[in-house]
Motif scaffolding. Structure first.
Motif, PDB file in Angstrom:
ATOM      1  N   MET A 202       0.826  -1.203   0.000  1.00  0.00           N
ATOM      2  CA  MET A 202       0.000   0.000   0.000  1.00  0.00           C
ATOM      3  C   MET A 202       0.861   1.255   0.000  1.00  0.00           C
ATOM      4  O   MET A 202       1.764   1.397   0.828  1.00  0.00           O
ATOM      5  CB  MET A 202      -0.894  -0.010   1.255  1.00  0.00           C
ATOM      6  N   VAL A 203       0.589   2.166  -0.913  1.00  0.00           N
ATOM      7  CA  VAL A 203       1.219   3.482  -0.905  1.00  0.00           C
ATOM      8  C   VAL A 203       0.363   4.432  -0.078  1.00  0.00           C
ATOM      9  O   VAL A 203      -0.863   4.455  -0.204  1.00  0.00           O
ATOM     10  CB  VAL A 203       1.366   4.026  -2.335  1.00  0.00           C
ATOM     11  N   THR A 204       1.000   5.210   0.773  1.00  0.00           N
ATOM     12  CA  THR A 204       0.282   6.199   1.572  1.00  0.00           C
ATOM     13  C   THR A 204       1.220   7.345   1.920  1.00  0.00           C
ATOM     14  O   THR A 204       2.448   7.190   1.902  1.00  0.00           O
ATOM     15  CB  THR A 204      -0.297   5.590   2.860  1.00  0.00           C
ATOM     16  N   HIS A 205       0.644   8.492   2.241  1.00  0.00           N
ATOM     17  CA  HIS A 205       1.423   9.634   2.717  1.00  0.00           C
ATOM     18  C   HIS A 205       1.164   9.891   4.198  1.00  0.00           C
ATOM     19  O   HIS A 205       1.777  10.771   4.791  1.00  0.00           O
ATOM     20  CB  HIS A 205       1.050  10.894   1.930  1.00  0.00           C
ATOM     21  N   ASP A 206       0.265   9.110   4.794  1.00  0.00           N
ATOM     22  CA  ASP A 206      -0.223   9.360   6.151  1.00  0.00           C
ATOM     23  C   ASP A 206       0.437   8.408   7.159  1.00  0.00           C
ATOM     24  O   ASP A 206       0.247   7.192   7.074  1.00  0.00           O
ATOM     25  CB  ASP A 206      -1.737   9.162   6.164  1.00  0.00           C
ATOM     26  N   PRO A 207       1.202   8.937   8.131  1.00  0.00           N
ATOM     27  CA  PRO A 207       1.836   8.070   9.132  1.00  0.00           C
ATOM     28  C   PRO A 207       0.839   7.229   9.925  1.00  0.00           C
ATOM     29  O   PRO A 207       1.148   6.098  10.313  1.00  0.00           O
ATOM     30  CB  PRO A 207       2.567   9.059  10.052  1.00  0.00           C
ATOM     31  N   GLN A 208      -0.345   7.766  10.183  1.00  0.00           N
ATOM     32  CA  GLN A 208      -1.366   7.004  10.912  1.00  0.00           C
ATOM     33  C   GLN A 208      -1.801   5.784  10.105  1.00  0.00           C
ATOM     34  O   GLN A 208      -2.023   4.700  10.651  1.00  0.00           O
ATOM     35  CB  GLN A 208      -2.580   7.899  11.204  1.00  0.00           C
ATOM     36  N   VAL A 209      -1.933   5.951   8.810  1.00  0.00           N
ATOM     37  CA  VAL A 209      -2.310   4.847   7.927  1.00  0.00           C
ATOM     38  C   VAL A 209      -1.170   3.841   7.834  1.00  0.00           C
ATOM     39  O   VAL A 209      -1.377   2.625   7.916  1.00  0.00           O
ATOM     40  CB  VAL A 209      -2.684   5.385   6.528  1.00  0.00           C
ATOM     41  N   ALA A 210       0.047   4.328   7.675  1.00  0.00           N
ATOM     42  CA  ALA A 210       1.206   3.442   7.540  1.00  0.00           C
ATOM     43  C   ALA A 210       1.392   2.567   8.772  1.00  0.00           C
ATOM     44  O   ALA A 210       1.877   1.434   8.672  1.00  0.00           O
ATOM     45  CB  ALA A 210       2.468   4.271   7.299  1.00  0.00           C
ATOM     46  N   ALA A 211       1.008   3.065   9.929  1.00  0.00           N
ATOM     47  CA  ALA A 211       1.193   2.313  11.175  1.00  0.00           C
ATOM     48  C   ALA A 211       0.320   1.064  11.243  1.00  0.00           C
ATOM     49  O   ALA A 211       0.537   0.211  12.108  1.00  0.00           O
ATOM     50  CB  ALA A 211       0.931   3.221  12.375  1.00  0.00           C
ATOM     51  N   PHE A 212      -0.658   0.931  10.352  1.00  0.00           N
ATOM     52  CA  PHE A 212      -1.455  -0.291  10.294  1.00  0.00           C
ATOM     53  C   PHE A 212      -0.659  -1.439   9.671  1.00  0.00           C
ATOM     54  O   PHE A 212      -1.031  -2.601   9.798  1.00  0.00           O
ATOM     55  CB  PHE A 212      -2.732  -0.066   9.480  1.00  0.00           C
ATOM     56  N   ALA A 213       0.420  -1.114   8.962  1.00  0.00           N
ATOM     57  CA  ALA A 213       1.208  -2.113   8.260  1.00  0.00           C
ATOM     58  C   ALA A 213       2.226  -2.774   9.189  1.00  0.00           C
ATOM     59  O   ALA A 213       2.570  -2.236  10.242  1.00  0.00           O
ATOM     60  CB  ALA A 213       1.922  -1.478   7.077  1.00  0.00           C
ATOM     61  N   ASP A 214       2.716  -3.942   8.762  1.00  0.00           N
ATOM     62  CA  ASP A 214       3.786  -4.623   9.496  1.00  0.00           C
ATOM     63  C   ASP A 214       5.127  -3.953   9.248  1.00  0.00           C
ATOM     64  O   ASP A 214       6.025  -3.987  10.075  1.00  0.00           O
ATOM     65  CB  ASP A 214       3.901  -6.092   9.040  1.00  0.00           C
ATOM     66  N   ARG A 215       5.258  -3.366   8.061  1.00  0.00           N
ATOM     67  CA  ARG A 215       6.543  -2.846   7.593  1.00  0.00           C
ATOM     68  C   ARG A 215       6.290  -1.585   6.784  1.00  0.00           C
ATOM     69  O   ARG A 215       5.337  -1.522   6.012  1.00  0.00           O
ATOM     70  CB  ARG A 215       7.212  -3.909   6.727  1.00  0.00           C
ATOM     71  N   VAL A 216       7.136  -0.588   6.977  1.00  0.00           N
ATOM     72  CA  VAL A 216       7.048   0.647   6.199  1.00  0.00           C
ATOM     73  C   VAL A 216       8.371   0.827   5.461  1.00  0.00           C
ATOM     74  O   VAL A 216       9.435   0.878   6.083  1.00  0.00           O
ATOM     75  CB  VAL A 216       6.771   1.880   7.085  1.00  0.00           C
ATOM     76  N   VAL A 217       8.294   0.895   4.141  1.00  0.00           N
ATOM     77  CA  VAL A 217       9.469   1.124   3.295  1.00  0.00           C
ATOM     78  C   VAL A 217       9.435   2.568   2.824  1.00  0.00           C
ATOM     79  O   VAL A 217       8.399   3.052   2.353  1.00  0.00           O
ATOM     80  CB  VAL A 217       9.472   0.168   2.083  1.00  0.00           C
ATOM     81  N   PHE A 218      10.556   3.269   2.937  1.00  0.00           N
ATOM     82  CA  PHE A 218      10.627   4.683   2.580  1.00  0.00           C
ATOM     83  C   PHE A 218      11.404   4.857   1.280  1.00  0.00           C
ATOM     84  O   PHE A 218      12.447   4.218   1.071  1.00  0.00           O
ATOM     85  CB  PHE A 218      11.316   5.488   3.694  1.00  0.00           C
ATOM     86  N   LEU A 219      10.898   5.728   0.413  1.00  0.00           N
ATOM     87  CA  LEU A 219      11.586   6.095  -0.816  1.00  0.00           C
ATOM     88  C   LEU A 219      11.953   7.576  -0.771  1.00  0.00           C
ATOM     89  O   LEU A 219      11.242   8.379  -0.176  1.00  0.00           O
ATOM     90  CB  LEU A 219      10.694   5.865  -2.041  1.00  0.00           C
TER      91      LEU A 219
END
Length: 257
Positions: A202-219
């Motif tokens: 999932m692509v997102t710009h929202d840290p609150q949304v990203a926190a639902f994921a197991d892993r966050v990859v940054f570009l």
């Protein structure tokens, strides 16, 4: 762990010669089955391009993409499209529902495009899964934004894809509806047997949304710039803020599954 998607030295360029612009890569990443990954980065960092190349919607300029065990980089257009239809679901930020079709017909569309007739009750179960069993006959214009997004999610899942790709799936939703959708995606990862789904990217710009994921990859500037595992929203926000001073610095560890 078994990989659902692997990108090897993937890059995407537009134009040619001195006017060529590289918008992604080279990038090495993999996404394991049963994982939920968020992809984040500043505007123009290559997030959507990464998603489209990984999903087979766009062909990389260089590198290799292995999707659900098949090297789609080596396939012709027809074969790549056929594999993408079977292996992936894609949720677009703009929904991309056909306005003249009902919710039921929009959900059935991927199956029909693949030459398959939906099984009895299959579409109805997909609507029930997203809480819209009573809106089967409604057209997109008769649905709220949140309901349209749920139809888009059901459409992406009806083919029982190995991987669900989602580009800003909560971008047009209110907070409560967005959180409910994220919980649905979380459930789909944790209970893959219900839809044959085990992986969400999932692509997102929202840290609150990203926190639902197991892993966050940054570009940053089209390159991998690090990752976090099961982070709090505050940690995601801090990393995003720090990217302003570390753009373009790829982190090799981020390529590991």
């Amino acid at each position: 762990m078994e990989e659902a998607v692997r990108l090897e030295a993937v890059s995407k360029r537009y134009g040619s010669g001195r006017s060529a612009v590289t918008v992604l890569g080279p990038v090495d990443l993999c996404f394991t089955r049963g994982s939920f990954t968020a992809v984040m980065g500043p505007s123009g960092s290559g997030k959507s391009t990464l998603l489209q190349c990984a999903a087979g919607l766009d062909r990389p300029s260089a590198g290799r993409v292995v999707l659900d065990g098949t090297d789609i980089s080596s396939l012709g257009e027809t074969a790549r499209t056929a594999h993408r239809r079977r292996a992936t679901g894609f949720v677009f930020q703009a929904y991309n529902l056909l306005p003249s079709l009902t919710a039921e017909q929009n959900i059935a569309l991927p199956l029909r495009l693949d030459g398959r007739r939906p099984a009895r009750g299959e579409i109805r179960r997909a609507l029930e899964r997203v809480g819209l069993a009573d809106r089967a006959g409604s057209r997109p214009g008769e649905l709220s934004g949140g309901q349209q997004q749920r139809v888009a999610v059901a459409r992406a899942l009806v083919t029982r894809p190995a991987v669900l790709f989602a580009d800003e799936p909560t971008g047009a939703l209110d907070l409560a509806t967005g959180r409910e959708l994220l919980r649905d995606l979380r459930d789909l990862v944790e209970t893959p047997g219900q839809q044959g789904l085990g992986t969400v990217v999932m692509v997102t710009h929202d840290p609150q949304v990203a926190a639902f994921a197991d892993r966050v990859v940054f570009l940053a500037d089209g390159l991998v710039a690090g990752e976090l595992h099961r982070p709090a929203p505050e940690a995601v926000a801090a990393r995003m803020a720090a990217l302003g001073g570390a753009r373009g610095r790829a982190v090799p560890e981020a390529a590991r599954c």
